[in-house]
Design a protein around this motif. Sequence first.
Motif, short mmCIF file in Angstrom:
data_model
loop_
_atom_site.label_atom_id
_atom_site.label_comp_id
_atom_site.label_asym_id
_atom_site.label_seq_id
_atom_site.Cartn_x
_atom_site.Cartn_y
_atom_site.Cartn_z
N PRO A 134 1.05 -0.74 -0.13
CA PRO A 134 -0.07 -0.17 -0.01
C PRO A 134 1.15 1.26 0.35
N ALA A 135 2.20 1.19 0.61
CA ALA A 135 2.85 2.39 0.59
C ALA A 135 3.28 2.82 -0.42
N GLU A 136 3.31 1.11 -1.55
CA GLU A 136 4.17 2.20 -3.31
C GLU A 136 2.97 2.68 -3.35
N PHE A 137 1.83 2.35 -3.46
CA PHE A 137 0.90 2.24 -4.47
C PHE A 137 0.29 3.34 -3.89
N LEU A 138 0.61 3.87 -3.16
CA LEU A 138 -0.05 5.36 -2.45
C LEU A 138 1.29 6.72 -3.04
N GLN A 139 2.60 6.18 -3.85
CA GLN A 139 3.30 6.80 -3.63
C GLN A 139 3.06 6.84 -5.29
N SER A 140 3.07 6.01 -5.30
CA SER A 140 2.22 5.51 -7.06
C SER A 140 1.68 6.78 -7.41
N VAL A 141 0.36 6.90 -6.61
CA VAL A 141 -1.15 7.15 -7.23
C VAL A 141 -0.77 9.06 -6.80
N SER A 142 0.14 9.32 -5.43
CA SER A 142 0.68 10.71 -5.22
C SER A 142 1.34 11.39 -6.81
N LYS A 143 2.03 10.52 -6.80
CA LYS A 143 3.02 11.19 -8.25
C LYS A 143 2.49 11.62 -9.39
N ARG A 144 0.87 10.48 -9.93
CA ARG A 144 0.31 10.72 -10.87
C ARG A 144 -0.61 11.48 -10.83
N GLN A 145 -1.28 12.18 -9.22
CA GLN A 145 -1.89 13.29 -9.22
C GLN A 145 -1.05 14.49 -9.05
N ALA A 146 0.50 14.63 -8.63
CA ALA A 146 1.58 15.92 -8.59
C ALA A 146 0.69 16.19 -9.62
N GLU A 147 1.16 15.31 -11.06
CA GLU A 147 1.88 15.59 -11.90
C GLU A 147 0.95 16.30 -13.44
N LEU A 148 -0.84 15.77 -12.65
CA LEU A 148 -1.71 16.44 -13.31
C LEU A 148 -1.98 17.32 -12.77
N VAL A 149 -2.04 18.21 -11.61
CA VAL A 149 -2.57 18.74 -11.51
C VAL A 149 -1.50 19.93 -11.37
N ALA A 150 -0.27 19.76 -11.89
CA ALA A 150 0.61 20.78 -12.47
C ALA A 150 0.31 20.77 -13.99
N HIS A 151 0.01 19.56 -14.57
CA HIS A 151 -0.99 19.69 -16.02
C HIS A 151 -1.83 21.02 -16.24
N TRP A 152 -2.65 20.45 -15.30
CA TRP A 152 -3.91 20.95 -15.16
C TRP A 152 -3.35 22.58 -15.14
N MET A 153 -2.55 22.95 -13.82
CA MET A 153 -2.30 24.67 -13.92
C MET A 153 -1.73 25.25 -15.31
N SER A 154 -0.91 24.86 -16.09
CA SER A 154 0.30 25.33 -16.76
C SER A 154 -0.67 25.91 -17.81
N PHE A 155 -1.91 25.32 -18.15
CA PHE A 155 -3.09 25.49 -18.95
C PHE A 155 -4.43 26.68 -18.43
N GLY A 156 -3.66 26.94 -17.14
CA GLY A 156 -4.39 27.67 -17.42
C GLY A 156 -6.43 26.88 -16.59
N PHE A 157 -6.57 25.85 -16.24
CA PHE A 157 -7.42 25.12 -16.40
C PHE A 157 -7.65 24.73 -14.84
N ILE A 158 -9.10 24.93 -14.38
CA ILE A 158 -9.58 24.88 -12.88
C ILE A 158 -10.68 23.12 -13.17
N HIS A 159 -10.51 22.82 -12.01
CA HIS A 159 -11.37 21.54 -11.70
C HIS A 159 -12.27 21.61 -11.86
N GLY A 160 -12.40 22.58 -10.66
CA GLY A 160 -14.08 22.83 -10.13
C GLY A 160 -14.22 21.81 -8.86
N VAL A 161 -14.32 20.59 -8.95
CA VAL A 161 -14.83 19.92 -8.39
C VAL A 161 -13.96 18.91 -7.68
N MET A 162 -12.75 18.81 -7.02
CA MET A 162 -11.51 18.33 -6.63
C MET A 162 -12.14 17.28 -5.95
#
Length: 470
Positions: A209-237
């Motif tokens: 589970p620790a590795e799983f949490l770390q893997s998911v966290s890495k993808r989420q970190a990359e995702l939110v940075a990617h959103w912000m680079s295009f000025g995207f606001i999800h609205g319901v996180m």
Amino acid sequence: MTLQIPFENTYAALPERLFSRQKPTPVRSPKLIAYNAALGAELGFKETQDETELAQVFSGSVLPDGADPIAQLYAGHQFGNWNPQLGDGRAVLLGESNGYDIQLKGSGPTPFSRRGDGRAWMGPVLREYVMSEAMHALGVPTTRALAAVATGEEVFRERPLPGAVLTRVASSHIRVGTFQVLAARQDLDGLRALFEFACARHYPHVSDPAEFLQSVSKRQAELVAHWMSFGFIHGVMNTDNCTISGETIDYGPCAFMDEFHPGKVFSSIDRNGRYAYGNQPDISVWNMAQLATALLPLEDNSDSAVAQFTDVVHNMPDLIRTAWRNRFSAKLGIATPAQTDEQLISRLLSIVTDKRSDFTNTFRSLTEDTWQITELANSTEWPAWLEDWQTHLEAQPEDPKEIMSKANPIRIPRNHNVEAMIKEAVDGDYGPFFALNTALSKPFERSSEFQRYTLPPQPEETVTQTFCGT
């Protein structure tokens, strides 16, 4: 039936308390609006060209061979408040094809509808179709749109509106909230089965589970940075809108900014700005903390697990900051991002905020050396920033324009264009829908044909609020 979908139904083989078997509800008079044939080919469809058959299948009126339809169970924190049971209230997962989920959204009531009608009106269906395909073209991990079908029926929101069904494709629909509901119910067997399934599907290298949490966290970190680079606001996180796969999901009151401001909010239901543009990194960390809590019962040594999970969650802000710095450095043509670039980036964003500049067009003007005709030229801070930026670029051998041209789109799904498209579609004209999709399919390529999609809204066109559509 001539449309052949090579279905697998692996999620439906999990313990049945994770879902409810549920067929979609047929509609009165389905009519195909759009079908993404290229995506269908990627999914391995042996497809028909018969629009009537496509409309029947992707409205839920005819169940294709091999489908095993289910509505998935999950819970979630909505705007920080715990809801112990949510689930697919207006969606049915038909099955998987070539490793991807195929889901009908707006296909009728399910046991999780909570007194809702289980339907969708045309506006949100076409918005999600446009938004998800535009995000894919921008290179952002996202669910995809396979088809949109008009139902020939009305749904009732504030007024009667034309109904529609979206066919959504995802690498899976497993959410943080899927883990949360099992942990809250102390269903250890179900939680372990879901964990093993999610690992096999998304993270086969993971063993605990620790590795799983770390893997998911890495993808989420990359995702939110990617959103912000295009000025995207999800609205319901909310945690029920946060995928384990790291894909963007549930395009409800989302929006791309025109004028930049870190506190920008569009969602009509986000009254306190919890999910404002600049808050998205912190919320992503908060969501991963909720996933950590849900995974804790899987560990025998809870004290050790808490320490490990805490380290992963506490490390996530640095992951996001690094991903953010990499994205914004590329937008400035910097070939080798460094921590010292953050000051340069922040100074520019401060100027853009002060001058109320258009986010997308500002970075494109830097790419094409047309900044002289923007609001930037009138800033007292601008000359010093420009000199520092150009000095930075002169020190690198790589061509900054080549880097910037791949990081700064010319066209995004601007709110006023999306709203105008929906209005025309409701009146029976789908031409603007197809034109907008075509314009956004190659967002980094200059085209005089699509010049109007680069323009910020006129004052009377400005969209200040977006809505979920439920």
